[in-house]
Scaffold this motif. Sequence first.
Motif, PDB file in Angstrom:
ATOM      1  N   HIS A 130       0.817  -1.217   0.000  1.00 35.83           N
ATOM      2  CA  HIS A 130       0.000   0.000   0.000  1.00 35.83           C
ATOM      3  C   HIS A 130       0.845   1.259   0.000  1.00 35.83           C
ATOM      4  N   ASN A 163     -13.773  -2.946  -6.197  1.00 37.25           N
ATOM      5  CA  ASN A 163     -13.462  -1.646  -5.612  1.00 37.25           C
ATOM      6  C   ASN A 163     -13.893  -1.574  -4.152  1.00 37.25           C
ATOM      7  N   LEU A 164     -15.011  -2.223  -3.844  1.00 37.11           N
ATOM      8  CA  LEU A 164     -15.437  -2.268  -2.453  1.00 37.11           C
ATOM      9  C   LEU A 164     -14.419  -3.031  -1.613  1.00 37.11           C
ATOM     10  N   TYR A 167     -11.413  -0.906  -1.043  1.00 40.15           N
ATOM     11  CA  TYR A 167     -11.631   0.121  -0.031  1.00 40.15           C
ATOM     12  C   TYR A 167     -11.435  -0.447   1.371  1.00 40.15           C
ATOM     13  N   PHE A 168     -12.010  -1.622   1.631  1.00 35.40           N
ATOM     14  CA  PHE A 168     -11.861  -2.224   2.959  1.00 35.40           C
ATOM     15  C   PHE A 168     -10.415  -2.642   3.222  1.00 35.40           C
ATOM     16  N   ARG A 171      -8.581   0.766   3.941  1.00 36.16           N
ATOM     17  CA  ARG A 171      -9.154   1.663   4.943  1.00 36.16           C
ATOM     18  C   ARG A 171      -8.299   1.747   6.208  1.00 36.16           C
ATOM     19  N   HIS A 176      -6.640   8.120   2.970  1.00 40.54           N
ATOM     20  CA  HIS A 176      -7.366   8.589   1.782  1.00 40.54           C
ATOM     21  C   HIS A 176      -7.800   7.404   0.913  1.00 40.54           C
ATOM     22  N   ALA A 177      -8.239   6.334   1.568  1.00 41.05           N
ATOM     23  CA  ALA A 177      -8.614   5.120   0.834  1.00 41.05           C
ATOM     24  C   ALA A 177      -9.728   5.396  -0.178  1.00 41.05           C
ATOM     25  N   GLY A 178     -10.718   6.204   0.213  1.00 43.64           N
ATOM     26  CA  GLY A 178     -11.815   6.495  -0.703  1.00 43.64           C
ATOM     27  C   GLY A 178     -11.350   7.229  -1.942  1.00 43.64           C
ATOM     28  N   VAL A 181      -9.556   4.777  -4.258  1.00 47.31           N
ATOM     29  CA  VAL A 181     -10.520   3.902  -4.949  1.00 47.31           C
ATOM     30  C   VAL A 181     -11.193   4.641  -6.097  1.00 47.31           C
TER      31      VAL A 181
END
Length: 413
Positions: A130, A163-164, A167-168, A171, A176-178, A181
């Motif tokens: 990451h 994508n969901l 995000y998890f 997170r 700034h994970a959102g 994504v």
Amino acid sequence: MRRPCTGSRSGASHGSRHGHHRTLPEVTFCTAPLAGGGRAHQHARMEIGSQSRWRGLLHPLNLAGLLTWCAVAFTLSYGDAALQPWRWACALLFLAAFLVATALPQASWQRATLLLVEAVAALALVRLAHYSGVAPALLVMLAAQVAATWPLRVALLAVAALNLGMYFVLRGVNAHAGVVVLIFAGFQAFAMLTTHYARSAEQARDRLALVNADLLATRALLAESSRDAERLRLARDLHDVAGHKLTALRLQLRALAGRADAPAGLALCEQLSAELLGDIRAVVQSLRDSGELDIATALHALAAPLPRPRLQLRLDDNVQLRDTGLAEALLRCVQEALTNSARHGDAQVLHVALRQHDGRLRLDMHDDGRLRGELREGNGLTGMRERVAEHGGRLQLRRGASGALHIQAEFAA
């Protein structure tokens, strides 16, 4: 004695006149489509098997995917050294699944399983790497593969789930994970739509190739029918007009030759008129006898626009086809066999043999492919059986020793 046919009965090749060139890009991340590229014409050597599938990796878009993987792999050496073996394991697992999935047919459970493996490996790598922010690029590659495998609605749901999951995964390690994504979702949407529209264009081209093949074959039969009608008209005109006038002239000359004051050359004129009448009758008979349809030309015109399977046609020397309706029935039977071999048998060559014996016309067709699943009669094979029955024949379907569909049809000639 049979003769192999590569064009018309005279041995001329007609495939080159109806070349099938590809001008649109193929959909990548999938097996070779029905209309494969790079063929000058249908009678060229085909490479649709496993070898050509692996060569499909050299397609520019596939190479772009490999370049993307290399860019992600370049960043794996950074970060926590203890996790580096796990990062490489995920990256190599993704690459192996990508390479194998590229060579598999679209609608197969093996391909779907490999895409799932790619998704798990990519999400794991997103979590382990990451810090670089580059690993989500693998999901862009996966989105393109998903769009090439399933309809757009299904692909959108699958990518939304990816994508969901991303995000998890991000997170807990990225504030700034959102945003990350959303950024990569835009790249995924672009890759998906590009692949979807390329796939749609490819399918439209394939349908157009089938329609074009049908039109070419029908045009060949219509041309033969027009020539037969013209020959018949000429034969009738010669018989009814010239033949009638010559018969009357010969009778007049014979009557004059019997008179005592007949000129010396009158008997010779009567003889020449008799010979001319015989010649005209021979020409008329020849025109009537030359009404045989050139089924070989029509069949090759039917197969010419299709890149596979290649048509290997063998006709007996005694095959004579004069009925246009029977010729059309033969044409439709071969057309259905070509379609089945391409869609269900993944065949490269369709062998078609046509012979005539004891007043029956026998059609034998088999390919070098292999049927997937059980042998079931769909609309195409049912229509073929109905066409054969309309001409007093019967149809036999069976699976050959190699697993390919073997079709035998017999018509009342």
